[in-house]
Scaffold this motif. Structure first.
Motif, PDB file in Angstrom:
ATOM      1  N   THR A   1       0.788  -1.124   0.048  1.00 56.91           N
ATOM      2  CA  THR A   1      -0.051  -0.057   0.097  1.00 56.91           C
ATOM      3  C   THR A   1       0.810   1.234  -0.014  1.00 56.91           C
ATOM      4  OG1 THR A   1      -0.198   0.024   2.477  1.00 56.91           O
ATOM      5  CG2 THR A   1      -1.847  -1.098   1.207  1.00 56.91           C
ATOM      6  N   ILE A   2       2.243   1.309  -0.144  1.00 60.39           N
ATOM      7  CA  ILE A   2       2.913   2.381  -0.023  1.00 60.39           C
ATOM      8  C   ILE A   2       2.788   3.286  -1.358  1.00 60.39           C
ATOM      9  CG2 ILE A   2       5.385   3.248  -0.672  1.00 60.39           C
ATOM     10  CD1 ILE A   2       6.388   0.745   0.922  1.00 60.39           C
ATOM     11  N   ALA A   3       2.153   4.514  -1.364  1.00 61.37           N
ATOM     12  CA  ALA A   3       1.791   5.409  -2.064  1.00 61.37           C
ATOM     13  C   ALA A   3       2.656   6.043  -3.147  1.00 61.37           C
ATOM     14  CB  ALA A   3       0.605   6.560  -1.629  1.00 61.37           C
ATOM     15  N   SER A   4       4.129   5.997  -2.456  1.00 60.48           N
ATOM     16  CA  SER A   4       4.850   7.036  -3.283  1.00 60.48           C
ATOM     17  C   SER A   4       6.311   6.308  -3.217  1.00 60.48           C
ATOM     18  CB  SER A   4       5.128   8.340  -2.554  1.00 60.48           C
ATOM     19  OG  SER A   4       6.234   9.014  -3.087  1.00 60.48           O
ATOM     20  N   MET A   5       6.613   5.683  -4.393  1.00 60.50           N
ATOM     21  CA  MET A   5       7.770   5.056  -4.438  1.00 60.50           C
ATOM     22  C   MET A   5       8.752   5.886  -5.715  1.00 60.50           C
ATOM     23  SD  MET A   5       7.113   1.166  -4.376  1.00 60.50           S
ATOM     24  CE  MET A   5       6.108   0.901  -5.796  1.00 60.50           C
ATOM     25  N   GLU A   6       9.889   5.439  -5.746  1.00 59.46           N
ATOM     26  CA  GLU A   6      10.667   6.355  -6.763  1.00 59.46           C
ATOM     27  C   GLU A   6      10.362   5.821  -8.067  1.00 59.46           C
ATOM     28  OE1 GLU A   6      14.729   4.722  -5.541  1.00 59.46           O
ATOM     29  OE2 GLU A   6      14.425   5.322  -3.505  1.00 59.46           O
ATOM     30  N   ASP A   7      10.609   7.078  -9.050  1.00 63.83           N
ATOM     31  CA  ASP A   7      10.420   6.618 -10.294  1.00 63.83           C
ATOM     32  C   ASP A   7      11.536   6.087 -10.906  1.00 63.83           C
ATOM     33  OD1 ASP A   7      10.099   6.932 -13.129  1.00 63.83           O
ATOM     34  OD2 ASP A   7       9.593   9.045 -13.167  1.00 63.83           O
ATOM     35  N   TRP A   8      11.285   4.839 -11.606  1.00 65.01           N
ATOM     36  CA  TRP A   8      12.465   4.132 -12.117  1.00 65.01           C
ATOM     37  C   TRP A   8      12.583   4.335 -13.782  1.00 65.01           C
ATOM     38  CZ3 TRP A   8      13.112  -0.953  -9.067  1.00 65.01           C
ATOM     39  CH2 TRP A   8      13.640  -0.582  -7.532  1.00 65.01           C
ATOM     40  N   GLY A   9      12.003   5.156 -14.402  1.00 61.79           N
ATOM     41  CA  GLY A   9      11.668   5.138 -15.624  1.00 61.79           C
ATOM     42  C   GLY A   9      10.784   4.435 -16.323  1.00 61.79           C
ATOM     43  N   SER A  10      11.321   4.047 -17.514  1.00 59.50           N
ATOM     44  CA  SER A  10      10.261   2.861 -18.067  1.00 59.50           C
ATOM     45  C   SER A  10      11.101   2.165 -19.076  1.00 59.50           C
ATOM     46  CB  SER A  10       9.424   3.894 -19.070  1.00 59.50           C
ATOM     47  OG  SER A  10      10.318   4.621 -20.211  1.00 59.50           O
ATOM     48  N   VAL A  11      10.159   1.091 -19.299  1.00 53.26           N
ATOM     49  CA  VAL A  11      10.663   0.184 -20.393  1.00 53.26           C
ATOM     50  C   VAL A  11      10.171   0.081 -21.735  1.00 53.26           C
ATOM     51  CG1 VAL A  11       9.414  -1.843 -19.356  1.00 53.26           C
ATOM     52  CG2 VAL A  11      11.603  -2.478 -20.395  1.00 53.26           C
ATOM     53  N   GLU A  12      10.643  -0.195 -22.746  1.00 51.65           N
ATOM     54  CA  GLU A  12       9.861  -0.212 -24.019  1.00 51.65           C
ATOM     55  C   GLU A  12       9.239  -1.484 -24.248  1.00 51.65           C
ATOM     56  OE1 GLU A  12       8.288   1.337 -27.076  1.00 51.65           O
ATOM     57  OE2 GLU A  12       9.768   2.512 -25.986  1.00 51.65           O
ATOM     58  N   GLY A  13       7.867  -1.198 -24.538  1.00 53.47           N
ATOM     59  CA  GLY A  13       7.086  -2.484 -24.432  1.00 53.47           C
ATOM     60  C   GLY A  13       7.177  -3.095 -25.754  1.00 53.47           C
ATOM     61  N   LEU A  14       6.745  -4.195 -26.069  1.00 48.47           N
ATOM     62  CA  LEU A  14       6.536  -5.030 -27.180  1.00 48.47           C
ATOM     63  C   LEU A  14       5.629  -4.312 -28.054  1.00 48.47           C
ATOM     64  CD1 LEU A  14       6.613  -8.735 -25.877  1.00 48.47           C
ATOM     65  CD2 LEU A  14       8.614  -7.351 -26.802  1.00 48.47           C
ATOM     66  N   PRO A  15       5.770  -4.439 -29.616  1.00 50.81           N
ATOM     67  CA  PRO A  15       4.735  -3.681 -30.313  1.00 50.81           C
ATOM     68  C   PRO A  15       3.473  -3.907 -29.877  1.00 50.81           C
ATOM     69  CG  PRO A  15       6.578  -5.183 -31.449  1.00 50.81           C
ATOM     70  CD  PRO A  15       6.558  -5.247 -30.032  1.00 50.81           C
ATOM     71  N   GLY A  16       2.861  -2.640 -30.017  1.00 50.14           N
ATOM     72  CA  GLY A  16       1.379  -2.443 -29.536  1.00 50.14           C
ATOM     73  C   GLY A  16       1.317  -2.236 -28.188  1.00 50.14           C
ATOM     74  N   THR A  17       2.155  -2.154 -27.323  1.00 53.01           N
ATOM     75  CA  THR A  17       2.049  -1.772 -25.900  1.00 53.01           C
ATOM     76  C   THR A  17       2.726  -0.435 -25.386  1.00 53.01           C
ATOM     77  OG1 THR A  17       2.490  -4.086 -25.229  1.00 53.01           O
ATOM     78  CG2 THR A  17       3.101  -2.422 -23.603  1.00 53.01           C
ATOM     79  N   GLY A  18       3.799   0.242 -26.292  1.00 50.12           N
ATOM     80  CA  GLY A  18       3.973   1.249 -25.854  1.00 50.12           C
ATOM     81  C   GLY A  18       4.945   1.326 -24.686  1.00 50.12           C
TER      82      GLY A  18
END
Length: 118
Positions: free
Chosen positions: A11-28
């Protein structure tokens, strides 16, 4: 400190932003966040909480990993093997160099430990 506590990790509301991963085609792009804990003297062990949004992407961790799901559901398909579905309360154990595809159906949060198993 010999013992570190994470109070109510699901239930922790605020965590560190770890960026993003490129999804497979159609996911973004899929957003990642987390909270890392360091064990003094064992900095080569990566442990904490990991959360990712909905989508599908390839697993890129080369070390062994133990995980316990707190929230979300989906599946992991190891290359050349059958699909494994997960839900809150399930745990998975990955051998080193396990590659495959994650499909996250609802935002997933897990406790994890990544370590060199050699």
């Amino acid at each position: 400190m010999k013992v570190q506590k994470i109070t109510q990790p699901a239930t922790i509301a605020s965590m560190e932003d770890w960026g993003s991963v490129e999804g497979l085609p159609g996911t973004g792009s899929i957003g990642l966040s987390g909270l890392q804990k360091v064990i003094p003297g064992k900095e080569d062990i990566d442990t904490g909480i990991f959360e990712c949004g909905v989508g599908s992407y390839r697993r890129s961790v080369k070390q062994a990993e133990i995980m316990h799901f707190l929230n979300g559901n989906g599946s992991f398909t190891p290359d050349g093997e059958e699909t494994i579905h997960f839900k809150p309360g399930d745990s998975l154990f990955f051998e080193a160099n396990t590659e495959g595809t994650w499909v996250i159906e609802n935002t997933m949060r897990k406790l994890y430990v990544i370590f060199d198993a050699s």
